[in-house]
Scaffold this active site. Structure first.
Site: not given
Ligand code: PBG
Length: 335
Positions: A203, A213, A228, A259, A285, A324
């Site tokens: 990730k 978010r 992060k 991801k 997203s 999505y």
């Molecule tokens: C964090 C988390 C994130 C997503 C799923 N779980 C994003 C982040 O690191 O803030 C993102 C999924 C998306 O953007 O569709 N635990």
């Protein structure tokens, strides 16, 4: 030029692309709705489900609407959900305590879904960000850094409670060190050896998580950028990604996830060579929002771009995809 004119070309690849039936016969990669996971946002209370401006077509469901949606999705052939709670800001604190409440929104809606639709595969994120006031995925130390081991300890109880609520796969998404092994042991100690772990293994610290978010309200102020980078992967580093993923395999993960997906197809393809575990990929997203925003301007065709973005992820080597687009893909697929 005379149209019957021809060169002496023996090998003509276009023969295999002459018409739709031939192309269909020779298609190398297939994607069915059963290989998709629909990420869903759920909120408490009875107020109506809400649209999310940055995720066109996606909602923050209230419980009743989510239950209705489950029925529709199963009919369409989508039988897996990734659940994300929209947590009431009043329940958030610095340590994300609400994540360890056995009756929190996520656990109680999971029980309800499993009772009504036992065949629905439920995946729950194991991370603190929906529950913390600062939006980070972990517990902060005195210097404001995310503290690894105290966070992992919190994740162990969080995951065990999710298993108790009937979740099929817990999905640690925070990139803390050692979390997969720790969660595996915690689950096994409580007789949840049947509960699986989908590890968000590779990730990346992506700039494309913004709309997510917004959806769960983990970014303050909205539209700002929450950094992060001390826990999520550095985007230029494929070797580091593979190393982290293979550690998750050793620690007992049941699937390894990459991801974002579309920007990291090389990572999916490389990981495919290194593991026999199922690979999952999350079309996040921002990837979804990009396609929608461009289509809204009339600059590309939504359905064609959707299908191409998904088949690329499958072709790179993913076994299943969180997207999505799951519902809309399934709607066109069954037609
Ligand atoms: C964090 C988390 C994130 C997503 C799923 N779980 C994003 C982040 O690191 O803030 C993102 C999924 C998306 O953007 O569709 N635990």
């Amino acid at each position: 030029m005379n149209s019957s004119f021809s060169f002496d070309i023996l090998k003509r690849p276009r023969r295999n692309r002459r018409n739709a039936a031939i192309r269909s016969l020779l298609t190398e990669t297939h994607l069915s709705p059963s290989q998709l996971v629909f990420p869903v946002f759920v909120k408490d209370g009875t107020s109506p489900s809400e649209d999310i401006a940055s995720l066109p077509g996606i909602k923050r469901y209230n419980r009743a609407d989510l239950l209705k949606e489950c029925k529709t999705l199963l009919k369409l052939g989508v039988s897996a959900l990734a659940l994300f709670p929209v947590v009431d800001p009043a329940l958030k604190d610095a340590n994300g305590k609400e994540s360890r409440n056995p009756d929190n929104l996520l656990n109680s809606i999971s029980r309800e879904i499993k009772q009504r639709f036992p065949e629905m595969v439920l995946i729950a994120d194991v991370a603190l960000d929906p529950y913390t006031t600062h939006g980070h995925d972990g517990i902060l130390d005195a210097n404001g850094d995310v503290a690894n081991d105290p966070t992992v300890e919190a994740l162990m109880s969080m995951a065990t409670l999710q298993a108790e609520a009937g979740i099929d796969y817990v999905a640690p998404s925070d990139m803390m060190d050692g979390r997969i092994g720790a969660i595996r042991r915690a689950l096994d100690a409580k007789d949840f050896s049947h509960t699986g772990i989908i590890a968000y293994s590779a990730k990346f610290a992506s700039a494309f998580y913004g709309p997510f978010r917004d959806a769960i309200g983990s970014q303050r102020p909205p539209g700002s950028y929450l950094d992060k980078k001390t826990y999520q992967l550095n985007p230029p580093n494929p070797r580091e990604a593979i190393r982290d993923a293979l550690l998750d395999e050793e620690e007992g993960a049941d699937s390894l996830m990459v991801k974002p997906a579309g920007l990291y197809l090389d990572i999916i393809a490389k990981l495919r060579e290194k593991t026999n575990l199922p690979i999952s990929a999350y079309q996040i997203s921002g990837e979804y929002a990009q396609i929608h925003a461009t289509a809204q301007r009339g600059w590309l065709n939504l359905e064609a771009a959707r299908d191409e973005s998904l088949i690329a992820i499958k072709r790179a080597g993913a076994d299943f995809i969180l997207t999505y687009f799951a519902k809309s893909y399934a709607e066109s697929y069954s037609r």
